[in-house]
Design an enzyme around this catalytic site. Sequence first.
Site, short mmCIF file in Angstrom:
data_model
loop_
_atom_site.label_atom_id
_atom_site.label_comp_id
_atom_site.label_asym_id
_atom_site.label_seq_id
_atom_site.Cartn_x
_atom_site.Cartn_y
_atom_site.Cartn_z
N ASP A 122 -9.55 5.70 -2.72
CA ASP A 122 -8.57 6.64 -2.77
C ASP A 122 -8.82 7.66 -3.84
OD1 ASP A 122 -9.34 4.82 -4.65
OD2 ASP A 122 -7.74 3.50 -5.11
N TYR A 142 -6.32 6.54 4.17
CA TYR A 142 -6.78 5.81 3.13
C TYR A 142 -5.65 4.26 3.39
CZ TYR A 142 -5.63 2.43 -0.95
OH TYR A 142 -5.27 1.42 -1.35
N GLU A 168 0.52 -1.28 0.25
CA GLU A 168 0.22 -0.10 -0.10
C GLU A 168 0.83 1.80 0.27
OE1 GLU A 168 -2.68 0.82 -0.52
OE2 GLU A 168 -3.13 -1.77 -0.59
#
Length: 386
Positions: free
Chosen positions: A145, A127, A44
């Site tokens: 996102d 996020y 991520e």
Amino acid sequence: MKYTPVGPASRAELRAALLAQYDRAARELPWRADTDPYRILVSEIMLQQTRVETVRRYYGPWLDRFPTIDALASAREDVVLKAWEGLGYYRRARNLHRAARVVRESHGGTIPRTFEGLRGLPGVGEYTAGAVASIAFGAAVPAVDGNVRRVLARLFDAPAPTPAWLRERASELVDPERPGDWNQAVMELGATVCTPRGPRCAACPVAPWCAARAAGTQAERPAPLRKRAVPTSAIALAVIQHRGRLLLEKRPPDGLLAGMWAFPERHLPDDPAEAEERAGTGRPEREAGPDGAPGEEPGRAEALALVRSMGLAVVGEPLPLEPCRHRFTHLEAVYLPWALEVAKCDVVASGEVAWVEAGAPGNRAMPRAQQRVLDSWMRTIGVNTE
Ligand code: SF4
């Protein structure tokens, strides 16, 4: 704000439709192979502002180098930055490294399981915390996102969704049974079907619920975010060479490109408009001096001053290298590099410096723009590193 609600019954159908499509057609990505929180966190962080295809190349080697969060916490920052080299936005690497150390020192070596706990780690925003909490730990929290923003704006026909509105809609929709898959499915939809231009509505599993499709407003949703104008700055780089070796200095531990190895630099005291023009057209012609003689080429005086400030004496004429530009989050940098041969290698410097072999900075991580300057230097002086 215009908002077409999706009722609970209809919501369950929508989730089922999208998850079925995800199960059938999701791209095979290496980080989807398991739910190990460290691996998910790495993927991520790497995926922030970076394309999936690029991350694919870095993800495996990174895990070979730092297979566990403890291995990462134990690594030197130099080594971490070198492994990140080429991915850009190095703040992410430094934060990931710091996060690993926080996990080791404050969480007994175990990554926090909750959204709030994850949010407390360096570099982990809303996020990323949502993505890791849902994918690795099954927490029913959203992860919004850019792809998710676009899908939600179209699904609800919202022209200008605010972060709070998006959080609310995403929270309502997240599948309580499969939150990690759900979040990834929405992102996947945005990346592959509900794309910024030319969404493929005919192939979209959530088309029956899509308000923008019904209204024919897909192309206008969401309204583009206004791009922040950033200042342009011209920066002279001194590519200092001595008998085929180059001088690099380590940047300070804080600030732009912290801890990386780079050519000594000095900002030009000129106006941004000139720098912008220079950036667009390459190195400009010399301007005439007051007596009609050719003026100083931009960056030359600064590069020479840098060399002198390091106690070095230039041999021969400085050689202009190809300018290059690099966009940072807050700054458009226009680099004006000069190659300067010096007579000796005893340097006066306040920080760490190193003489490196041409084309081989060793295990020192260099910013991408500086690597381009290094390539330009090698082309100009004809160094063959093969
Ligand atoms: S129907 Fe079209 S606009 Fe709506 S979510 Fe699907 S691809 Fe996007």
